[in-house]
Each structure stands twice: as structure tokens, then as C-alpha cells.
Design a protein around this motif. Structure first.
Motif, PDB file in Angstrom:
ATOM      1  N   SER A  78      60.042   0.359  75.230  1.00  0.00           N
ATOM      2  CA  SER A  78      61.405   0.284  75.743  1.00  0.00           C
ATOM      3  C   SER A  78      61.642   1.302  76.851  1.00  0.00           C
ATOM      4  CB  SER A  78      62.393   0.516  74.592  1.00  0.00           C
ATOM      5  OG  SER A  78      63.724   0.483  75.048  1.00  0.00           O
ATOM      6  N   ASN A  83      64.300  -5.865  76.357  1.00  0.00           N
ATOM      7  CA  ASN A  83      65.164  -6.979  76.749  1.00  0.00           C
ATOM      8  C   ASN A  83      64.762  -8.244  76.002  1.00  0.00           C
ATOM      9  OD1 ASN A  83      67.080  -8.489  78.136  1.00  0.00           O
ATOM     10  ND2 ASN A  83      65.687  -8.913  79.846  1.00  0.00           N
ATOM     11  N   ASP A  99      70.583 -12.145  76.318  1.00  0.00           N
ATOM     12  CA  ASP A  99      71.676 -11.886  77.248  1.00  0.00           C
ATOM     13  C   ASP A  99      72.996 -11.635  76.526  1.00  0.00           C
ATOM     14  OD1 ASP A  99      70.037 -12.092  79.411  1.00  0.00           O
ATOM     15  OD2 ASP A  99      70.629 -14.132  79.967  1.00  0.00           O
ATOM     16  N   GLN A 132      71.531  -6.315  70.868  1.00  0.00           N
ATOM     17  CA  GLN A 132      71.259  -7.637  71.430  1.00  0.00           C
ATOM     18  C   GLN A 132      71.206  -8.665  70.294  1.00  0.00           C
ATOM     19  OE1 GLN A 132      68.261  -7.494  74.843  1.00  0.00           O
ATOM     20  NE2 GLN A 132      67.660  -5.699  73.674  1.00  0.00           N
ATOM     21  N   LYS A 162      70.289 -11.443  84.407  1.00  0.00           N
ATOM     22  CA  LYS A 162      68.943 -10.877  84.364  1.00  0.00           C
ATOM     23  C   LYS A 162      68.859  -9.507  85.029  1.00  0.00           C
ATOM     24  CE  LYS A 162      67.285 -13.385  88.481  1.00  0.00           C
ATOM     25  NZ  LYS A 162      66.269 -14.341  88.942  1.00  0.00           N
ATOM     26  N   ASN A 192      70.965  -7.301  84.300  1.00  0.00           N
ATOM     27  CA  ASN A 192      71.673  -6.508  83.296  1.00  0.00           C
ATOM     28  C   ASN A 192      73.084  -6.128  83.730  1.00  0.00           C
ATOM     29  OD1 ASN A 192      69.583  -6.535  81.445  1.00  0.00           O
ATOM     30  ND2 ASN A 192      68.618  -4.720  82.318  1.00  0.00           N
ATOM     31  N   TRP A 214      61.568 -12.204  77.478  1.00  0.00           N
ATOM     32  CA  TRP A 214      62.809 -12.959  77.474  1.00  0.00           C
ATOM     33  C   TRP A 214      62.983 -13.776  78.746  1.00  0.00           C
ATOM     34  CZ3 TRP A 214      66.260 -15.804  75.688  1.00  0.00           C
ATOM     35  CH2 TRP A 214      67.571 -15.885  76.163  1.00  0.00           C
TER      36      TRP A 214
END
Length: 514
Positions: free
Chosen positions: A32, A39, A42, A50, A267, A269, A485
Motif C-alpha cells: 500500500s 486500491n 471506487d 473501501q 481512477k 482518486n 482494480w
């Protein structure tokens, strides 16, 4: 350190404080940090958690590995919006769905954003799974030996063979000594002795046959299951009640609790405007209904059986889903009011069943008979680009790298292996068919290899529980280390285009209901 035995009570820390767990979490944290965040979706909340959909496979006591898997997911800030499962997967699904929101004092867990696996571990730690084997003492003895003693089947076969040979030998001796008794006095004595032994053997066989018939009639009268399943039902019922779920209404209220500060990110973020009204929780527990021969999804299909949704306790859904044939009694719903319009409409809507064909009673067995891994349960063909992935936890009991399977010599199968292959074919066909047609969903599935652990071993020790928990944690770690993802979303879009070649539209403007 003293090793925990089967009946010892252990703390959740017995599972979570293992160095393997610490290594798994640190490994994912390092990933991470390198990638500026892990990730996987979304859909996020105000705390940065998440959200994903989670589908869990059935597998008896293997359910402990599911908890190990979800523990790692939760530790990495992953939460569950929609939940589905069969049998053991239904148990963990139900616990994840109901725990939280009603806890008092310092042990407060927010319903959706809070961690649940630690609490589930507490329930498991306080549980002796052997208590679930609540049937006749002879049945309990038979199950325990069949599962724990690898030589038990061979021993039974030898006893049957030796008994048959002894009977044949005694009959030969009876005939021989009877013929000789006219000429030799000793043969008359020998004949009487063999008669006595023959009579005793026949009497013993008769008693055994009568007792087996008695056991069989008991099974017939209680759903062909050696265990009533009452202890399990009481266990899951109490957990639900303790967490504020006493009927379908309270379950739905809990599922509808909003995610705190839920948002949809793109995407890059950056959070952008998108409706989140449909991001409410769903739960689906799969069972098999034998009278109508249908796959049933609870609580969705409750109106097939009752007029009022609060007539069915959600604990019954889990009990129905884990009704392993022969091991547990079937779960019954009787006296369906088939003359009521609401029930007739439900049968028509879900299965196209006419009023005259609606059953009066329903009989449920393990959902794994039809769908042991319902990975397609939340699939919406209208979705072009998903906002969150469908994560699945698969469990297998064979070496993943094995090149030669034991199925090649098909003439050497014994009855146990034959029945096992037949059962696996039935329970995996429906789900395998979906996966073959929608291969992108395999990208969201982690696999726990539980070779060496019998899924029916309810006599499992705490040490074995821990082994399964750790295997689940390791599988979750391996999955998260490789899950991409953005690639998953791209493949889902490509799958949509392939399935809908005539549709021409901007996929970025159609993120719907998922």
C-alpha cells in the motif's frame, strides 16, 4: 506454551496474535505504501474504507478459513456492501450482516464501517463445534469414527467380511458334523457347539439389523438427518438477537443503515458527483428446496412461504442453508397458505409456478446442492463499468499444482469417492457454468487450499481451527497482492461490449446499480 485442545476456550488473540498474521498485514501495508494506497474499489466512506461485494463458498467447518480471509480484508480497510453465501459461507455472511450497530458500551461496532471479524472470532472462540453434532449417541459415535479414524471404513469392511466368512464356516461345520454324528459320538457334541455359535451369530446379526432399521426409521421421521441441528439454530439465533435482529424487518433495517460519508471516486482518486442512494446493503443466503426443486434466496424470497415477513426468523435461513444431507435434518416450513394471493404472486414471479402447483410444505437442504459458490448472485448485466468489485472466497481440498488427478483410474473408485465426486458435480455445475461464460469474475476470487482438513470434522481442535484461520489469512494476502482494480474494471467493460455488440455508447457515463 500449552496447546489449546478441542474443548478449551480460547481468546480471539489465539488466532490473531500469530506471527503469520502480523507478516501478512505488514506485507500488504508495504504494498500500500509503495502504490500510494491499496486500491480495490471506487466506493469509499469518510474513514477511507473501501467497499466490495463478498460471496463466500460453503464447506462445513472450513468456514473458519473464511473468517481468516475476511479478517485480513477488514484489517486492510475493506468493508462489505453486499453479502452472499451458502452453508458455511451463509454463516459468515449472516454474522457479517448482523453484527454491529446494537452493541452497547465500549464494544460498539458501526454496522457497515466497523470491523466484524474480530467479533466473529469471539463467537467461534467460545464455541465447541462438537456441540453441533446433537444427534443420537450411536450416530455421534459413528460420525466421529468415520471422520477421525482413517481406518474405520476398512475396519467395518473387515468385520462384515469376517462375519460372512464365519457364518459360512459355521454352516459348513453344521452340515459336516451332522453327517458324522451318526458314526462318531464326538461329532454330535461338535454339532451342538456349532449350532449354538451359529444361533448366537444369527441373533447378533438380527439385533444389529433391527437396530439399524430403528435408526433408519428415526432418520425417516426427522428429515433423514442424524443431527437435529437444534444446537446450531439456537447458537445463530442468539447471536442475531443479541445484535438486534429478531425478524426480517429488523434485518432489513440494519442492512439499510447508510454508510457514513459514502462517496464514489474516479481512477485519479478524485471524488466526483454520483448518486449513492442505491448503495445500501444486500444479503443473500442460498438454500435448496426439494419439494419444488428450486434454488431459494433468503431473505429475498420469503414471500414464497409466508404472508407476513416477520413470521420467519432470519436464523432459519442460515439453518436451512447449512442442512448438510444426512448429517443434519432437513429444515421444514409447513402449512404454506397457498390460497393467499401474495404467495401465489410470488411463486408466479420467481418461478412461473401456477397456484395449483404451489407446495403445501417446503423442505430445505444445503444450498450447496445447487449453488455452493453463488458468484453470480449480484451480477447485473446492465452494468457497464462497475463501481465496486465482486470478491469471492473459494475453498478447495486438493493441491492446486497437482498435475495428475486421482480420477484417472475410474475403475478403482470406492463408494465414498464415487459419492464425493457425484456430490461435487451437482454442487459446482451451476456456478462453474457462470464462471466459464464470465471469466473476468475469476479476477476477484481468492482461493484457500484446505487440503488435509475434513470439511465435516466438527470434532476439530483449536489448533486445527487456527491452521484453517491462518490459511484463510494467507490466501487473502496473496489475493490482495495481485488484485488490480483498474484492470478488473477494464475487463468488465470489455465483457459488456462482447455480450452487447450492438450497443454503442460512452461507457464512462453508465455506472449503474453496482
Amino acid at each position: 506454551m500449552k496447546q489449546a485442545q478441542a474443548n478449551d476456550r480460547v481468546l480471539p488473540s489465539y488466532f490473531t496474535d500469530d506471527p503469520i498474521i502480523e507478516t501478512c498485514i505488514q506485507k500488504l501495508k508495504n504494498k500500500s505504501a509503495l502504490e500510494n494506497g491499496l486500491n480495490v474499489s471506487d466506493v469509499v466512506d469518510e474513514e477511507g474504507n473501501q467497499y466490495v461485494e463478498l460471496i463466500q463458498k460453503g464447506g462445513g467447518v472450513w468456514g473458519i478459513a473464511l473468517v481468516g480471509y475476511t479478517y485480513i480484508l477488514e484489517e486492510m480497510g475493506i468493508r462489505f456492501l453486499n453479502l452472499a453465501g451458502t452453508s458455511a459461507g451463509a454463516i459468515n455472511t449472516a454474522l457479517l450482516a448482523v453484527i454491529g450497530g446494537e452493541n452497547k458500551g465500549a464494544d460498539v461496532i458501526h454496522h457497515k464501517s466497523g470491523k466484524k471479524s474480530q467479533k466473529i472470532l469471539q463467537y467461534i472462540s467460545e464455541l465447541n463445534m462438537f456441540d453441533f453434532v446433537d444427534g443420537h449417541p450411536f450416530a455421534k459415535w459413528l460420525i466421529k469414527n468415520f471422520i477421525k479414524n482413517t481406518e474405520f471404513v476398512s475396519l467395518v469392511n473387515r468385520i462384515l467380511r469376517d462375519s460372512f466368512l464365519t457364518f459360512c464356516g459355521l454352516m459348513v461345520c453344521n452340515i459336516l458334523f451332522l453327517g458324522l454324528s451318526y458314526h462318531y459320538p464326538w461329532a454330535d457334541i461338535a454339532a451342538k457347539v456349532t449350532y449354538i455359535f451359529t444361533g448366537l451369530l444369527i441373533l447378533t446379526i438380527g439385533v444389529i439389523v433391527y437396530y439399524l432399521y430403528y435408526i433408519f426409521t428415526r432418520l425417516q421421521g426427522c428429515g433423514y438427518g442424524v443431527n437435529p441441528g437444534g444446537v446450531f439454530y439456537d447458537w445463530i439465533h442468539k447471536i442475531m438477537e443479541d445484535n438486534g435482529v429478531s425478524n426480517i424487518s429488523t434485518l432489513n433495517q440494519k442492512l439499510q443503515i447508510p454508510i457514513p460519508g459514502v462517496q464514489i471516486k474516479n481512477k485519479e482518486n478524485r471524488v466526483y458527483e454520483s448518486t449513492t442512494n442505491d448503495l445500501t446493503g444486500k444479503v443473500s443466503i442460498i438454500t435448496s428446496e426439494l419439494v419444488s426443486q428450486n434454488k431459494i434466496e433468503f431473505p429475498k424470497m420469503w414471500s414464497l412461504f409466508k404472508i407476513n415477513e416477520d413470521e420467519l426468523h432470519p436464523a432459519r435461513f442460515v439453518r436451512a442453508s447449512m442442512s448438510i444431507p444426512v448429517f443434519f435434518e432437513s429444515h421444514m416450513i409447513v402449512n404454506i397458505q397457498k390460497d393467499q394471493q401474495v404467495i401465489q404472486d410470488s411463486w408466479k414471479r420467481y418461478f412461473g409456478t401456477e397456484a395449483k402447483d404451489i407446495p403445501l410444505n417446503a423442505r430445505f437442504v444445503d444450498g450447496g446442492m445447487l449453488s455452493n459458490f453463488p458468484i453470480n448472485i449480484f451480477y447485473n448485466p446492465a452494468v457497464i463499468e462497475p463501481r465496486l468489485p465482486s470478491f469471492g472466497i473459494n475453498m478447495v481440498d486438493q493441491p492446486l499444482s497437482a498435475k495428475k488427478q486421482p480420477t484417472e483410474d475410474i475403475y478403482s473408485w470406492d463408494l465414498k469417492y464415487y459419492l464425493g465426486r457425484m456430490f461435487n458435480t451437482m454442487q459446482n455445475h451451476y456456478d462453474k457454468d457462470f464462471m466459464q461464460k464470465n471469466k473476468v469474475f475469476s479476477k476477484g476470487i481468492g482461493v484457500v487450499n484446505l487440503t488435509g482438513h475434513n470439511w465435516l470434522n466438527f470434532f476439530v481442535s483449536n489448533a486445527e481451527k487456527k491452521q484453517m484461520f491462518l490459511k484463510g489469512a494467507l490466501a487473502a494476502t496473496e489475493f490482495l497482492m495481485t488484485f488490480d482494480w483498474e484492470a478488473y474494471k477494464k475487463e468488465r467493460v470489455e465483457m459488456y461490449k462482447k455480450l452487447n455488440p450492438d450497443v454503442k455508447q460512452d461507457v464512462k457515463s453508465h455506472q449503474v446499480n453496482h
